[in-house]
Design a protein around this motif. Structure first.
Motif, PDB file in Angstrom:
ATOM      1  N   ALA A   1       0.827  -1.207   0.000  1.00  0.00           N
ATOM      2  CA  ALA A   1       0.000   0.000   0.000  1.00  0.00           C
ATOM      3  C   ALA A   1       0.865   1.262   0.000  1.00  0.00           C
ATOM      4  O   ALA A   1       1.991   1.258   0.497  1.00  0.00           O
ATOM      5  N   VAL A   2       0.272   2.320  -0.542  1.00  0.00           N
ATOM      6  CA  VAL A   2       0.827   3.662  -0.463  1.00  0.00           C
ATOM      7  C   VAL A   2      -0.252   4.519   0.188  1.00  0.00           C
ATOM      8  O   VAL A   2      -1.411   4.502  -0.245  1.00  0.00           O
ATOM      9  N   VAL A   3       0.135   5.256   1.239  1.00  0.00           N
ATOM     10  CA  VAL A   3      -0.823   6.011   2.036  1.00  0.00           C
ATOM     11  C   VAL A   3      -0.325   7.449   2.208  1.00  0.00           C
ATOM     12  O   VAL A   3       0.855   7.667   2.504  1.00  0.00           O
ATOM     13  N   LEU A   4      -1.218   8.405   2.030  1.00  0.00           N
ATOM     14  CA  LEU A   4      -0.927   9.805   2.300  1.00  0.00           C
ATOM     15  C   LEU A   4      -1.133  10.043   3.782  1.00  0.00           C
ATOM     16  O   LEU A   4      -2.187   9.687   4.335  1.00  0.00           O
ATOM     17  N   VAL A   5      -0.127  10.632   4.461  1.00  0.00           N
ATOM     18  CA  VAL A   5      -0.210  10.819   5.897  1.00  0.00           C
ATOM     19  C   VAL A   5       0.011  12.273   6.290  1.00  0.00           C
ATOM     20  O   VAL A   5       0.663  13.032   5.581  1.00  0.00           O
ATOM     21  N   MET A   6      -0.561  12.628   7.424  1.00  0.00           N
ATOM     22  CA  MET A   6      -0.322  13.954   8.007  1.00  0.00           C
ATOM     23  C   MET A   6       1.024  13.918   8.700  1.00  0.00           C
ATOM     24  O   MET A   6       1.429  12.884   9.233  1.00  0.00           O
ATOM     25  N   PRO A   7       1.721  15.052   8.723  1.00  0.00           N
ATOM     26  CA  PRO A   7       3.010  15.098   9.408  1.00  0.00           C
ATOM     27  C   PRO A   7       2.881  14.826  10.897  1.00  0.00           C
ATOM     28  O   PRO A   7       1.839  15.081  11.489  1.00  0.00           O
ATOM     29  N   ASP A   8       3.939  14.293  11.475  1.00  0.00           N
ATOM     30  CA  ASP A   8       3.995  14.062  12.912  1.00  0.00           C
ATOM     31  C   ASP A   8       4.267  15.407  13.577  1.00  0.00           C
ATOM     32  O   ASP A   8       5.277  16.046  13.294  1.00  0.00           O
ATOM     33  N   VAL A   9       3.387  15.828  14.459  1.00  0.00           N
ATOM     34  CA  VAL A   9       3.520  17.147  15.088  1.00  0.00           C
ATOM     35  C   VAL A   9       4.178  17.067  16.468  1.00  0.00           C
ATOM     36  O   VAL A   9       4.212  18.051  17.186  1.00  0.00           O
ATOM     37  N   ARG A  10       4.675  15.904  16.814  1.00  0.00           N
ATOM     38  CA  ARG A  10       5.338  15.760  18.127  1.00  0.00           C
ATOM     39  C   ARG A  10       6.625  16.521  18.149  1.00  0.00           C
ATOM     40  O   ARG A  10       7.351  16.739  17.290  1.00  0.00           O
TER      41      ARG A  10
END
Length: 157
Positions: free
Chosen positions: A148-157
């Motif tokens: 799979a290829v998935v669009l993700v939100m950036p890690d804001v930690r």
């Protein structure tokens, strides 16, 4: 979307992600895309669903269930990499491979087991582009392998 709540509503408990079967990583982030390596169907007892689909082999329903189990492995790997499935913005692409006998051409019906799981979990964000192809052999004789290829939100930690 609270994906963990959605999983509970659906009665889905994710398995422990299975490690790689070779010299590669299960997931790789490049920019805002996460690439998941091909994974296979792992039963709750840890065994693999094996065999060829078609004429005298596994039936479509069994193979479809194997694709759903593979989807659970993909979700477990996503959670392990991201820490939070809520970071998934969109499933961009699934590439499904079916271990099948010559003449079997219902590969889309098999890979629907994974596609439907992703739509149940992520709603419209779980529906992306897809390929479903038949293969003469898959590693360890697994019934299906899906990446799979998935669009993700950036890690804001």
């Amino acid at each position: 979307m609270d994906v963990d709540r959605r999983l509970r509503e659906l009665g889905i408990e994710l398995p422990a992600p299975m490690g790689p079967g070779g010299n590669y990583v299960p997931a790789m982030i490049a920019g805002d895309l996460l690439f998941l390596s091909g994974m296979g169907p792992v039963r709750p007892d840890g065994g693999l669903v094996t065999g060829k689909v078609g004429d005298g082999g596994l039936d479509v329903a069994t193979a479809r269930d194997a694709a759903r189990l593979t989807g659970l492995q993909l979700l477990a790997a996503l959670r392990a990499e991201l820490g939070d499935l809520g970071r998934v913005r969109q499933v961009v692409k699934l590439f499904g491979m079916v271990n099948c006998r010559p003449g079997f051409n219902r590969t889309p019906a098999v890979i629907d087991g994974c596609s439907e799981l992703f739509a149940e979990v992520f709603g419209d964000a779980g529906r992306g582009a897809r390929s479903a192809v038949g293969m003469a052999e898959l590693p360890f004789d697994i019934a299906v392998e899906i990446e799979a290829v998935v669009l993700v939100m950036p890690d804001v930690r």
